[in-house]
Design an enzyme around this catalytic site. Structure first.
Site, PDB file in Angstrom:
ATOM      1  N   PHE A   1       0.847  -1.189   0.000  1.00 52.67           N
ATOM      2  CA  PHE A   1       0.000   0.000   0.000  1.00 52.67           C
ATOM      3  C   PHE A   1       0.887   1.245   0.000  1.00 52.67           C
ATOM      4  O   PHE A   1       1.911   1.283   0.693  1.00 52.67           O
ATOM      5  CB  PHE A   1      -0.913  -0.020   1.227  1.00 52.67           C
ATOM      6  CG  PHE A   1      -1.985   1.011   1.172  1.00 52.67           C
ATOM      7  CD1 PHE A   1      -3.086   0.846   0.339  1.00 52.67           C
ATOM      8  CD2 PHE A   1      -1.893   2.176   1.914  1.00 52.67           C
ATOM      9  CE1 PHE A   1      -4.080   1.811   0.258  1.00 52.67           C
ATOM     10  CE2 PHE A   1      -2.883   3.154   1.839  1.00 52.67           C
ATOM     11  CZ  PHE A   1      -3.974   2.965   1.010  1.00 52.67           C
TER      12      PHE A   1
ATOM     13  N   ASP B   1       1.210  -5.507   7.806  1.00 51.13           N
ATOM     14  CA  ASP B   1       0.078  -4.585   7.682  1.00 51.13           C
ATOM     15  C   ASP B   1      -1.170  -5.437   7.442  1.00 51.13           C
ATOM     16  O   ASP B   1      -1.287  -6.101   6.408  1.00 51.13           O
ATOM     17  CB  ASP B   1       0.303  -3.598   6.532  1.00 51.13           C
ATOM     18  CG  ASP B   1      -0.802  -2.539   6.485  1.00 51.13           C
ATOM     19  OD1 ASP B   1      -1.912  -2.794   7.000  1.00 51.13           O
ATOM     20  OD2 ASP B   1      -0.545  -1.450   5.929  1.00 51.13           O
TER      21      ASP B   1
ATOM     22  N   TYR C   1     -11.398   0.825  10.156  1.00 52.68           N
ATOM     23  CA  TYR C   1     -12.532   1.399   9.413  1.00 52.68           C
ATOM     24  C   TYR C   1     -12.889   0.624   8.152  1.00 52.68           C
ATOM     25  O   TYR C   1     -13.829   0.997   7.460  1.00 52.68           O
ATOM     26  CB  TYR C   1     -12.327   2.889   9.120  1.00 52.68           C
ATOM     27  CG  TYR C   1     -11.097   3.280   8.343  1.00 52.68           C
ATOM     28  CD1 TYR C   1     -10.987   3.029   6.980  1.00 52.68           C
ATOM     29  CD2 TYR C   1     -10.060   3.955   8.967  1.00 52.68           C
ATOM     30  CE1 TYR C   1      -9.859   3.414   6.269  1.00 52.68           C
ATOM     31  CE2 TYR C   1      -8.918   4.336   8.265  1.00 52.68           C
ATOM     32  CZ  TYR C   1      -8.828   4.072   6.927  1.00 52.68           C
ATOM     33  OH  TYR C   1      -7.715   4.458   6.219  1.00 52.68           O
ATOM     34  N   LYS C   2     -12.146  -0.431   7.866  1.00 53.85           N
ATOM     35  CA  LYS C   2     -12.460  -1.273   6.707  1.00 53.85           C
ATOM     36  C   LYS C   2     -13.345  -2.438   7.182  1.00 53.85           C
ATOM     37  O   LYS C   2     -14.504  -2.227   7.516  1.00 53.85           O
ATOM     38  CB  LYS C   2     -11.167  -1.737   6.052  1.00 53.85           C
ATOM     39  CG  LYS C   2     -10.324  -0.577   5.505  1.00 53.85           C
ATOM     40  CD  LYS C   2      -8.998  -1.086   4.944  1.00 53.85           C
ATOM     41  CE  LYS C   2      -8.101   0.058   4.523  1.00 53.85           C
ATOM     42  NZ  LYS C   2      -8.576   0.723   3.287  1.00 53.85           N
TER      43      LYS C   2
ATOM     44  N   ARG D   1     -12.185  -2.648  -8.212  1.00 55.39           N
ATOM     45  CA  ARG D   1     -12.010  -3.509  -7.030  1.00 55.39           C
ATOM     46  C   ARG D   1     -13.363  -3.718  -6.373  1.00 55.39           C
ATOM     47  O   ARG D   1     -14.063  -2.744  -6.051  1.00 55.39           O
ATOM     48  CB  ARG D   1     -11.034  -2.842  -6.058  1.00 55.39           C
ATOM     49  CG  ARG D   1     -10.648  -3.744  -4.902  1.00 55.39           C
ATOM     50  CD  ARG D   1      -9.619  -3.082  -4.003  1.00 55.39           C
ATOM     51  NE  ARG D   1     -10.212  -2.014  -3.213  1.00 55.39           N
ATOM     52  CZ  ARG D   1      -9.573  -1.373  -2.225  1.00 55.39           C
ATOM     53  NH1 ARG D   1      -8.319  -1.674  -1.923  1.00 55.39           N
ATOM     54  NH2 ARG D   1     -10.165  -0.414  -1.556  1.00 55.39           N
TER      55      ARG D   1
END
Lengths: 423, 423
Positions: free
Chosen positions: A131, A208, A233-234, A383
């Site tokens: 990322f 991560d 928050y995902k 995605r």
């Protein structure tokens, strides 16, 4: 229908939904617009019904009525939510996870702690499909500390080949840091094997978990992983900008020191002593005043994920993504789409990317005309996130059906090809 | 009543309240318990009525209904709230203030940026009465970078003597960092004079505005200040753990680089480029995903402070603290209290500390029996915060009256002398 040709009817999706043991969790989320299909819960999870009420109580009763006295309850939140993550989301022991700061700040803190623990080594290893914020943190550290940042090549569809990583490891490596699930392709790494490879050369490993925690098992303890960070928050549905978590294996906590010395990391904080003396345990990785409202959002989200259970989430995520791949092969491949994720469910997380040369235009059309929210990912990926508690199999069928109709009718060509800055 | 003896009647307090131009702002806060007198708004500001509603909307409409699409609005919040602070709370220009991260993390980011800009200099200067988290950050940086941390002595009642600071400054000093208002005594430094002293030796200055922003004028621009950080959950009423702000003078922004390279500091962030390329302007000091709910809390609080106006807040804060000192001299001095803050209102912020040998016991009794919430500060201070929008002159009279009655009756001696860990 023959044995060779899959059943692509919507009624099959309905049967799969009827057999879904997690189906009732859908009712625990606020769904303001039932016609909208949300396939971006891997970027911002949906709002749990209980969260709105929990934060309202925190604001009106705890802040409004309790005032400063409520810190007696708030002060434990970073550790309490961390322990809930350790108990129900990732494999970790009590006192190994703490919530606070952003993922990026936590990554920085733990990376510096790791580098300081291997002062004679001069290399950080990561991969080129990590990322971006992870890459930037390591670039910054390599710049500041005059280290070598060794960036190995990952296939943007298939993920990192363990042999490629192995070839980059030697005894100059202080730290290896990788995403457990790749943000674009969804490729899932073998945490135990990669951790063992890092340890063979004496390096520390920092995972991560932003795209894995809450969707696949995260075997930190049994892999012997050293350090990790992750997002709430995902898949954990903590709300926009909810704080991140960090993990430090118990045995390492006293040996490591994070670089941002602050009062929430201080032993007997309210003695206001003049010399920094870090807390024992995971709290030594805390820095400043924790974000109370975001912590309550994270706590509610974590509670529900833990109740659903990681194995059930994993099972449904694999089934949803496999179903999507099956429909994509049948309906979308003839329209120029290719699956840009591992085809084997064991090797991917809970999202699937599709390559299409006009992916940006398709993305805009799908949101506006199709009433389906995916994510666009550079350079040309759509995605589709299948956070297991919210989309149904019928949602996957409907979304894929809407997508093929749009592209068959070339409606996406009516949208600008130039990407806007905020997506 | 003679000309020499002050009027200590409650009716005088009522007259002062009747003439208070800010009195109507009291109605804009949630007051769940009207008998409770809250003198800790300098530690956690009260809940504005509008904030509960604003955050409810953010949760239900923006997160629940808008989902990921709401990032189009959220992404500007750190800058928008920063500009509101620049316009209405501190003296700064648009694009000089950004909100996000904790005060401690921001202090670290700006301190590293400053030290990197003076690589040949080896000294950080601060004072021994600075807030502990500030001292810890500088200790951590001195340790990591092998610098000298030169800690000058401040009087814990009167604050820092400018001559003492001057004597510590020389051309080895890279960074001077001080609190504009001291957290314990409330002593207010002359920002222009101290900034000029730092600049005379070529050092950069980094102000901590946590105990001044929202209560006194903060002349960043006209003082030529370089850098600052500050808190939004104290006088700005942003809510528990609301994010902090940072200030970087425009002329310095392109020269400075903060150390935590993250995707919210990246130019064209969603291009997901592999190489860090910091944004122009104040956004280059951003790091990770901003805490949306906390930002809305900060925005509501800042809006009200800006509407009240810093000069009016300053005027009322000076009047309230002076009134408290007057009552303390008359009623509390005979009971063993002494004023542990500057006696001249021009030299203090909006809180007053009182020394008492049993301050910790007095504090507990005052909360539980007196229904007054002050703060205890080590070693033996009762800190009374008079955030100008909420306590009235009658509150000051009542609180001081309740305090003297408790101590006269020796009720505080019924409380433990040993401080508990959370205050």
């Amino acid at each position: 229908m023959s044995a060779d040709s899959p059943d692509l009817s919507r009624s099959r999706a309905e049967l799969l939904d009827a057999a879904d043991p997690l189906a009732e969790f859908r009712t625990r989320f606020t769904v303001a617009d039932p016609d909208l299909i949300y396939l971006d819960g891997n970027s911002l999870g949906r709002l749990p019904v209980s969260t709105a009420e929990r934060i309202r109580t925190a604001i009106e009763d705890e802040w409004g009525r309790g005032l400063i006295r409520s810190w007696a309850a708030w002060i434990d939140l970073p550790r309490r939510v961390g322990d809930a993550i350790a108990a129900g989301v990732v494999e970790a022991r009590p006192g190994e996870v703490l919530v606070g700061d952003s993922t990026t700040v936590n990554l920085y803190k733990l990376a510096v702690a790791a580098l300081d623990a291997r002062p004679e080594r001069r290399v950080i290893v990561t991969d080129d499909d990590n990322f971006p914020t992870d890459l930037y943190v390591f670039q910054g550290l390599a710049h500041a500390r005059k280290l070598e940042l060794r960036i190995v090549h990952s296939d943007i569809d298939a993920g990192l080949d363990p042999a490629v990583l192995d070839a980059a490891l030697d005894e100059d490596v202080a730290l290896v840091s990788l995403s457990h699930v790749a943000y674009r392709s969804g490729a899932l790494l073998d945490m135990a094997a990669v951790t063992a490879a890092a340890h063979r050369v004496g390096a520390l490993i920092l995972w991560d978990l932003s795209h894995s925690a809450g969707s696949v098992p995260v075997p930190l303890t049994s892999s012997g992983a050293d350090l990790a960070v992750g997002c709430t928050y995902k898949y954990l549905n903590g709300g926009p900008g909810a704080p991140a978590f960090l993990y430090v294996r118990s045995e390492l906590q006293e040996q490591l020191q994070q670089p941002i010395w602050g009062w929430f990391g201080q032993r007997d904080q309210f003695a206001m002593g003049g010399m920094y003396d870090p807390q024992p345990g995971i709290e030594r990785f805390a820095v400043g005043t924790p974000p109370v409202l975001g912590l309550y959002g994270a706590e509610e989200g974590v509670r529900m994920i833990a109740e659903a259970g990681v194995l059930r989430l994993r099972g449904k995520g694999a089934a949803l993504t496999s179903y999507l791949v099956e429909l994509a092969d049948a309906w979308l491949a003839p329209l120029g789409f290719t699956v840009a994720s591992p085809r084997n469910a064991d090797q991917r997380g809970s999202h699937v990317s599709l390559h299409h040369p006009q992916a940006w235009q398709v993305c805009q059309a799908l949101i506006e005309r199709g009433r389906v929210i995916p994510d666009f990912r550079t350079p040309d990926r759509l995605r589709l996130g299948l956070a297991a508690l919210t989309p149904s199999f019928a949602d996957v069928w409907d979304a894929t059906d809407r997508l093929r109709r749009l592209v068959e009718a070339e409606e996406h060509l009516e949208y600008p090809g130039e990407r806007s800055r905020v997506t």
